[in-house]
Design a protein around this motif. Structure first.
Motif, short mmCIF file in Angstrom:
data_model
loop_
_atom_site.label_atom_id
_atom_site.label_comp_id
_atom_site.label_asym_id
_atom_site.label_seq_id
_atom_site.Cartn_x
_atom_site.Cartn_y
_atom_site.Cartn_z
N ILE A 97 0.86 -1.17 0.00
CA ILE A 97 0.00 0.00 0.00
C ILE A 97 0.90 1.23 0.00
CG2 ILE A 97 -1.71 1.27 1.34
CD1 ILE A 97 -2.53 -1.46 2.55
N GLU A 98 0.57 2.21 -0.82
CA GLU A 98 1.35 3.45 -0.84
C GLU A 98 1.14 4.18 0.49
OE1 GLU A 98 3.98 6.24 -2.02
OE2 GLU A 98 3.52 4.38 -3.06
N ILE A 99 2.23 4.55 1.13
CA ILE A 99 2.19 5.20 2.43
C ILE A 99 2.80 6.58 2.32
CG2 ILE A 99 3.04 5.11 4.80
CD1 ILE A 99 3.20 2.04 4.39
N ASP A 100 2.09 7.58 2.80
CA ASP A 100 2.62 8.93 2.87
C ASP A 100 3.07 9.14 4.31
OD1 ASP A 100 3.23 11.61 2.93
OD2 ASP A 100 1.30 12.28 2.15
N LEU A 101 4.38 9.10 4.55
CA LEU A 101 4.90 9.20 5.91
C LEU A 101 4.51 10.50 6.59
CD1 LEU A 101 8.46 7.68 5.44
CD2 LEU A 101 6.40 6.56 6.30
N ASN A 102 4.28 11.54 5.82
CA ASN A 102 3.88 12.82 6.40
C ASN A 102 2.47 12.78 6.97
OD1 ASN A 102 6.32 14.18 5.79
ND2 ASN A 102 5.64 14.38 3.66
N GLN A 103 1.67 11.80 6.55
CA GLN A 103 0.30 11.69 7.02
C GLN A 103 0.16 10.82 8.28
OE1 GLN A 103 -2.31 13.42 5.73
NE2 GLN A 103 -0.73 14.40 4.50
N LEU A 104 1.25 10.15 8.68
CA LEU A 104 1.18 9.31 9.88
C LEU A 104 1.09 10.20 11.11
CD1 LEU A 104 3.87 6.60 9.04
CD2 LEU A 104 1.39 6.43 8.83
N ARG A 105 0.24 9.79 12.04
CA ARG A 105 0.04 10.59 13.25
C ARG A 105 1.20 10.44 14.22
NH1 ARG A 105 -5.29 9.36 16.11
NH2 ARG A 105 -4.52 7.26 15.92
N ASP A 106 1.49 11.50 14.93
CA ASP A 106 2.48 11.49 15.99
C ASP A 106 1.84 10.79 17.19
OD1 ASP A 106 4.24 11.98 18.06
OD2 ASP A 106 4.38 14.12 17.68
N PRO A 107 2.40 9.68 17.65
CA PRO A 107 1.77 8.92 18.73
C PRO A 107 2.05 9.48 20.13
CG PRO A 107 3.75 7.81 18.05
CD PRO A 107 3.57 9.00 17.12
N SER A 108 2.71 10.63 20.23
CA SER A 108 3.14 11.11 21.54
C SER A 108 1.98 11.36 22.50
CB SER A 108 4.00 12.36 21.40
OG SER A 108 3.28 13.39 20.76
N GLY A 109 0.81 11.72 22.02
CA GLY A 109 -0.33 11.91 22.91
C GLY A 109 -1.14 10.65 23.11
N ILE A 110 -0.86 9.63 22.32
CA ILE A 110 -1.62 8.38 22.37
C ILE A 110 -0.92 7.36 23.24
CG2 ILE A 110 -2.55 6.49 20.97
CD1 ILE A 110 -2.57 8.50 18.61
N PHE A 111 0.40 7.35 23.19
CA PHE A 111 1.20 6.38 23.94
C PHE A 111 2.15 7.08 24.90
CE2 PHE A 111 -0.01 4.05 20.16
CZ PHE A 111 -0.33 2.80 20.66
N GLU A 112 2.36 6.45 26.04
CA GLU A 112 3.37 6.88 26.99
C GLU A 112 4.59 5.99 26.76
OE1 GLU A 112 4.17 6.37 31.78
OE2 GLU A 112 2.24 5.80 30.93
#
Length: 71
Positions: A6-21
């Motif tokens: 699947i074509e992935i746009d790395l700029n569209q990936l969410r920053d997990p800093s607020g989701i994961f500790e």
């Protein structure tokens, strides 16, 4: 690109800093560090890879993401 990827746009990936500790570093890889992390809402543990990506490395990282999706 083959049909299984699947074509992935790395700029569209969410920053997990607020989701994961991030709890602790469990390893180091070519593109960054791997942390043991905990989902802040559910408490579920996860491995989280934090990467510094340059434009030259983007295609290799896309391949790695596709491999990890199959795991």
């Amino acid at each position: 690109m083959n049909n299984n990827q699947i074509e992935i746009d790395l700029n569209q990936l969410r920053d997990p800093s607020g989701i994961f500790e991030l709890i602790e570093v469990v390893g180091n890889g070519t593109y960054g560090q791997v942390y043991k992390g905990r989902h802040t809402k559910t408490g579920q543990l996860a491995a989280i890879k934090v990467m510094d990506v340059t434009q030259d490395e983007e295609e290799e990282i896309k391949l790695e993401v596709n491999v990890l999706k199959k795991v």
